[in-house]
Design an enzyme around this catalytic site. Structure first.
Site, mmCIF file in Angstrom:
data_model
loop_
_atom_site.group_PDB
_atom_site.id
_atom_site.type_symbol
_atom_site.label_atom_id
_atom_site.label_comp_id
_atom_site.label_asym_id
_atom_site.label_seq_id
_atom_site.Cartn_x
_atom_site.Cartn_y
_atom_site.Cartn_z
ATOM 1 N N THR A 104 -8.448 6.855 -1.934
ATOM 2 C CA THR A 104 -9.868 6.103 -2.152
ATOM 3 C C THR A 104 -10.752 7.197 -2.011
ATOM 4 O O THR A 104 -11.754 7.199 -2.207
ATOM 5 C CB THR A 104 -10.137 4.971 -1.199
ATOM 6 O OG1 THR A 104 -9.538 5.319 -0.037
ATOM 7 C CG2 THR A 104 -9.360 3.677 -1.461
ATOM 8 N N HIS B 24 0.833 -1.169 0.206
ATOM 9 C CA HIS B 24 -0.040 -0.047 -0.093
ATOM 10 C C HIS B 24 0.880 1.256 0.068
ATOM 11 O O HIS B 24 0.362 2.491 0.249
ATOM 12 C CB HIS B 24 -0.845 -0.036 1.169
ATOM 13 C CG HIS B 24 -2.031 -0.867 0.998
ATOM 14 N ND1 HIS B 24 -3.337 -0.704 0.705
ATOM 15 C CD2 HIS B 24 -2.134 -2.379 1.585
ATOM 16 C CE1 HIS B 24 -3.975 -1.766 0.675
ATOM 17 N NE2 HIS B 24 -3.316 -2.914 1.279
ATOM 18 N N ARG C 293 -5.694 12.264 5.989
ATOM 19 C CA ARG C 293 -4.785 12.368 7.115
ATOM 20 C C ARG C 293 -3.739 13.398 6.691
ATOM 21 O O ARG C 293 -3.557 13.590 5.760
ATOM 22 C CB ARG C 293 -3.701 10.713 7.270
ATOM 23 C CG ARG C 293 -4.359 9.718 7.808
ATOM 24 C CD ARG C 293 -4.927 9.918 9.222
ATOM 25 N NE ARG C 293 -3.866 10.218 10.130
ATOM 26 C CZ ARG C 293 -3.296 9.379 11.032
ATOM 27 N NH1 ARG C 293 -3.532 8.211 10.761
ATOM 28 N NH2 ARG C 293 -2.137 9.580 11.575
HETATM 29 C C1 26V Z 1 2.379 4.775 7.086
HETATM 30 C C2 26V Z 1 3.368 5.542 7.525
HETATM 31 C C3 26V Z 1 4.223 5.180 8.861
HETATM 32 C C4 26V Z 1 5.281 5.681 9.198
HETATM 33 C C5 26V Z 1 5.305 6.999 8.954
HETATM 34 C C6 26V Z 1 4.769 7.508 7.620
HETATM 35 C C7 26V Z 1 3.832 6.661 6.972
HETATM 36 C C8 26V Z 1 2.986 7.497 6.039
HETATM 37 C C9 26V Z 1 1.876 6.336 5.320
HETATM 38 C C10 26V Z 1 1.684 5.063 5.990
HETATM 39 C C11 26V Z 1 0.682 4.369 5.545
HETATM 40 C C12 26V Z 1 0.975 3.124 4.893
HETATM 41 C C13 26V Z 1 -0.125 2.280 4.360
HETATM 42 C C14 26V Z 1 -1.167 3.035 3.937
HETATM 43 O O1 26V Z 1 -2.324 3.492 4.539
HETATM 44 N N1 26V Z 1 -1.554 3.127 2.602
HETATM 45 C C15 26V Z 1 -2.550 4.036 1.917
HETATM 46 O O2 26V Z 1 -3.436 2.708 1.393
HETATM 47 C C16 26V Z 1 -4.554 3.093 0.832
HETATM 48 C C17 26V Z 1 -5.481 1.865 0.416
HETATM 49 O O3 26V Z 1 -4.550 1.145 -0.462
HETATM 50 C C18 26V Z 1 -4.197 4.038 -0.556
HETATM 51 O O4 26V Z 1 -5.475 4.388 -1.048
HETATM 52 C C19 26V Z 1 -3.437 5.059 0.142
HETATM 53 O O5 26V Z 1 -2.786 5.820 -1.167
HETATM 54 C C20 26V Z 1 -2.022 4.755 0.706
HETATM 55 O O6 26V Z 1 -1.511 5.817 1.381
#
Ligand code: 26V
Length: 850
Positions: A670, A374, A563
């Protein structure tokens, strides 16, 4: 075209061939009265909304329970392949309205309650949002549950029952403050079934002893045992009597361990044990700057994985003798790398508990597990220190080492002598376990979540793996459930669509395309505008109540809700608003299309800059909203505590959807799809699913600007970007940037110094200065389009019409057929109308990164 003038009193939204619950209004009303009396023992006339909500939910629960039992009995008889969707997050939101719609009882219920003088809408907010997720990843998981049930697939979610969900956000003096989200209110959740008889033991720590008498066995000893107790949340299918479950695990003490206290053991250690166990599923981790080193997070991941996999294998073995049938009967999907320990855990179960040999167990594991990535953000790619894994999970550590060695040996055969490549693909390297590498090695399928995202994965972070096993890699563009995001959240629009094209779109969302014919029907466009205006009025009332701000419902409602993150560029939006404001201040006679800029989003508690951006938005809002010189042509609103329910209020009321991430950074998005489906027009970069939205909606029906992903990636790789040059050459940029620190805001020069420094002294990592001019131009084009209301309504309509492809029913059908190889037919997909979605499929283009 005939438009139903009273949009509330439309016919029930029932698609032909579906089966709503057969309950008359009178029966519903009497059952509710009965249930209320039995539950509360007081007259209905003295009831609080909370008590009425509890009785209504209990009544629905009874109906759902019956369907749950029959679904289970039917599945026991037919033994279909089961899908298990493992996710550390499920962002459910509220379930009452969506359950009513899915049962086909919304109108019946509303009418029954109104006969008792109760407004259904006033009971809905009594339900706490189940906020067991951070954002897109968790909400996606919830949408998929809805689609699995609607399509009648035997699909289950597996997650954690956090006692506290994502923190509650309060804005005080413009700053975010975090408070615990006590969503359970120390009661049980109205929808859940606690199943203590199905609890599972999960083991941590201890030592592993090898025993060789004939056959080698590994004995795990001196461990600490925690009990995983399942709570099943029913997932109601759309008018098909199917009820699937989301199984949420809760950590409880192992009572045999606990009783030692009474027998004179060391009470302190027993109390420590109890506290440690309870902490395990206490809290959802916010997406923070990094998780590394957070032992409890690793414990949570293993808890989810071990409880789920033991339970999956147990129920498989109840019905099947031959383990070789596992991949034919179970698909285990891991949602990002958080459940990647599923790979060694399944190996552990097959080897240690079931007695298989490695060469039997490994192919079964790989054939059963599949993995979705993701994000490509480097800071979000998970690694765990090997020492921590070894100490907490000694047997799992051994298995990871073994998997690493064996995959390394295979790579050596494929790439003899190419140590650099083999090291780069290692599961264990530099003292860390690389979870994505583990997930890739142990899965038969790896997918990204939008076409561009999958391409970037294959060309960058996963290029070595894609070169080695190209067939493993595939794309499944995300989707959203149109039943929640259109049918339930926007009933006025749903009713209007029904009037125009009938209700078939509810079962077959691709049929929304039939709406395109109404693009030249002024009567329909006017009705569409009226629906939007009603929704805007409702949101305006909320803004007044929450922020004490009056907004003009005829202004453009421009929404940026997600977010808070630098790559999502809320700051770019702020820069445009500052420029608009500067223009209005410079020319008091200037008249613009009035705008209301609406923001919502939580910043991770440890993410300093994102929190400062919230303060910046609120400071700007104070300045603009209180400046009479701009004659109410601009308003800025930050709505606190953004969550699923707030999204359901904002999205149907939005005219403009802000999707302005730095190209290449947003895997899919999304929210963009939800806005599109509700007729908001996108302003966005060519990033994530925006690209496919543009193809589906038509390039004329979305406003695009900014660097392409290739250009961004080239800058990252080769350098050459000079933000200071832009600052000096564009006077608008100089003004705005200086205003961050020159006293323009009444907060002191240091408050937004970080934003200033990031632009000018730290290389402007997200290319705000570069994309600013294109963004402003595109905002101007958009405002001009809005002024031609007929044209604007047509844009909105075409977005709705071509949004069907983004239904998660389509996404799920793709997973079901391409990845999980479900043998059962997927209704409405490959059966009823072959090719219907293909007609809408965004063009598959070669130049995906251009
Ligand atoms: C996690 C973290 C953790 C550490 C610090 C920075 C950071 C930034 C982003 C994330 C999220 C990672 C996973 C996530 O939520 N991805 C999202 O997944 C959605 C569903 O597939 C997608 O639509 C989003 O574009 C994607 O950011």
């Amino acid at each position: 075209m005939l438009i139903n003038s009273n949009l509330y009193n439309c016919e029930p939204l029932t698609a032909p061939g579906t089966k709503p619950e057969a309950l008359s209004v009178t029966e519903f009303r009497d059952s509710f009265v009965h249930k209320f009396a039995a539950m509360h023992g007081k007259p209905l006339s003295t009831a609080t909304d909370g008590e009425k909500f509890a009785a209504l939910a209990a009544l629905l629960r009874e109906i759902i329970s019956k369907n749950l039992i029959t679904t289970r009995q039917e599945r026991a008889r037919t033994d279909p392949k089961q899908v298990y969707y493992l996710s550390i997050e499920f962002l459910l939101g509220r379930l009452l309205a969506t359950n009513l719609v899915n049962l086909g009882l919304r109108e019946t219920c509303a009418e029954a309650l109104s006969q008792l003088g109760i407004q259904l809408d006033s009971l809905l907010p009594e339900e706490e949002d189940a906020g067991l997720g951070n954002g897109g990843l968790g909400r996606l998981a919830a949408c998929y549950l809805d689609s699995m049930a609607a399509l009648g697939l035997a699909g289950h979610g597996c997650g954690l029952r956090y006692r506290y969900g994502l923190f509650e956000q309060k804005i005080i003096n413009g700053y975010q403050h975090e408070y615990p989200d006590n969503w359970l209110q120390d009661r049980s959740y109205v929808w859940e079934y606690r199943r203590p008889d199905e609890q599972i033991a999960v083991r941590y720590g201890g030592t592993v002893r090898m025993q060789t008498n004939g056959k080698t066995r590994f004995l795990h000893e001196n461990y600490e045992q925690v009990m995983a107790v399942p709570y099943d949340v029913p997932v109601v299918g759309f008018q098909n009597k199917i009820v699937n479950t989301l199984r949420l695990w809760s950590a409880e003490i192992d009572i045999s361990h606990y009783t030692c206290c009474r027998q004179g053991a060391d009470c302190n250690s027993v109390i420590d044990y109890k506290h440690g166990v309870e902490a395990l599923t206490d809290l959802l981790y916010p997406d923070d700057t990094h998780y590394e080193g957070q032992l409890l997070r690793l414990k949570q991941q293993y808890f989810l994985v071990s409880a789920s996999l033991q339970s999956i294998v147990r129920s498989f073995r109840l019905n099947h003798d031959a383990l070789r049938l596992l991949p034919a009967k179970a698909a285990i999907h891991i949602n990002d790398t958080h459940p990647a320990l599923a790979v060694p855990e399944l190996m552990r179960i097959l080897l240690d508990d079931c007695g298989l040999g490695w060469d039997e167990a490994w192919p079964l594991t790989v054939a059963t597990i599949s993995y979705t990535n993701h994000t490509i953000l480097p800071e979000a790619l998970e690694t765990w220190p090997v020492t921590m894994v070894a100490q907490l999970l000694p047997r799992i550590h051994m298995l990871i080492q073994e998997i690493n060695e064996r995959t390394g040996r295979e790579l050596w055969h494929t790439y003899p002598g190419d140590w650099d490549r083999i090291r780069a693909m290692s599961i264990v390297a530099d003292g860390q376990v690389h979870m994505a590498h583990l997930a890739i090695a142990g899965s038969h399928s790896v997918n990204g979540v939008a076409r561009i995202h999958t391409e970037i994965l294959k060309q960058s972070v996963m290029r070595n793996f894609a070169a080695c096993t190209p067939d493993k890699f595939t794309n499944v563009t995300n989707g959203i459930t149109h039943r929640r995001w259109l049918l339930t959240a926007n009933p006025r629009l749903a009713a209007l669509i029904n009037d125009a094209i009938g209700p078939d779109w509810i079962k077959t969302p691709a049929k929304l395309a039939e709406l395109a014919a109404a693009a030249s029907d002024p009567g329909f466009l006017a009705a569409l505008a009226a629906v939007k205006l009603d929704n805007k009025r409702q949101l305006a009332r909320y803004i007044k109540a929450k922020n004490n701000l009056t907004v003009d419902i005829n202004s453009i409602f421009d929404s940026h809700i997600k977010r808070m993150h630098a790559y999502k560029r809320q700051f770019l939006n702020v820069m445009h608003i500052m420029d608009l404001y500067n223009r209005l201040r410079a020319d008091p006679a200037l008249t613009i299309a009035p705008r209301t800029f609406i923001f919502g989003g939580k910043a991770a508690p440890g993410y300093y800059k994102a929190k400062k951006t919230i303060k910046l938005i609120n400071t700007l809002a104070d300045k603009i909203n209180n400046d009479p010189a701009i004659r109410d042509q601009l308003k800025v609103v930050f709505l606190e505590n953004y969550n699923v329910s707030l999204a359901e209020l904002i999205i149907p009321a939005a005219d403009v959807s802000e999707q302005i991430s730095t190209a290449s950074r947003e895997a899919s998005g999304t929210g963009n799809m939800k806005f599109m489906m509700n007729g908001a027009v996108t302003i966005g970069t060519l990033d994530g699913a925006n690209i496919e939205i543009r193809e589906a909606a038509g390039a004329d029906n979305i406003f695009v600007f900014g660097l392409s992903a290739n250009e961004v990636l080239d800058y990252y790789q080769q350098g050459g970007y000079n933000p200071r040059e832009l600052y000096t050459s564009d006077p608008r940029l100089k003004t705005i940037t200086d205003q961050l620190v020159n006293g323009f805001f009444p907060v002191g020069p240091e408050e937004f110094r970080l934003h200033y420094d990031d632009l000018l002294h730290h290389g402007d990592e997200y290319f705000l200065l570069q994309d600013f001019a294109g963004y402003v131009d595109t905002q101007n084009r958009l405002a001009a389009a809005y002024c031609d209301q007929q044209r604007w309504q047509r844009l909105g309509l075409l977005n709705i019409a071509y949004s069907g492809w983004f239904s998660s029913d389509r996404t799920f059908a793709e997973y079901a057929t391409d990845i999980w190889q479900l043998t059962e037919p997927v209704p409405f997909w490959n059966q009823d109308q072959p090719g219907i979605y293909d007609q809408l499929r965004p063009l598959a283009r070669q130049d995906v990164l251009c």
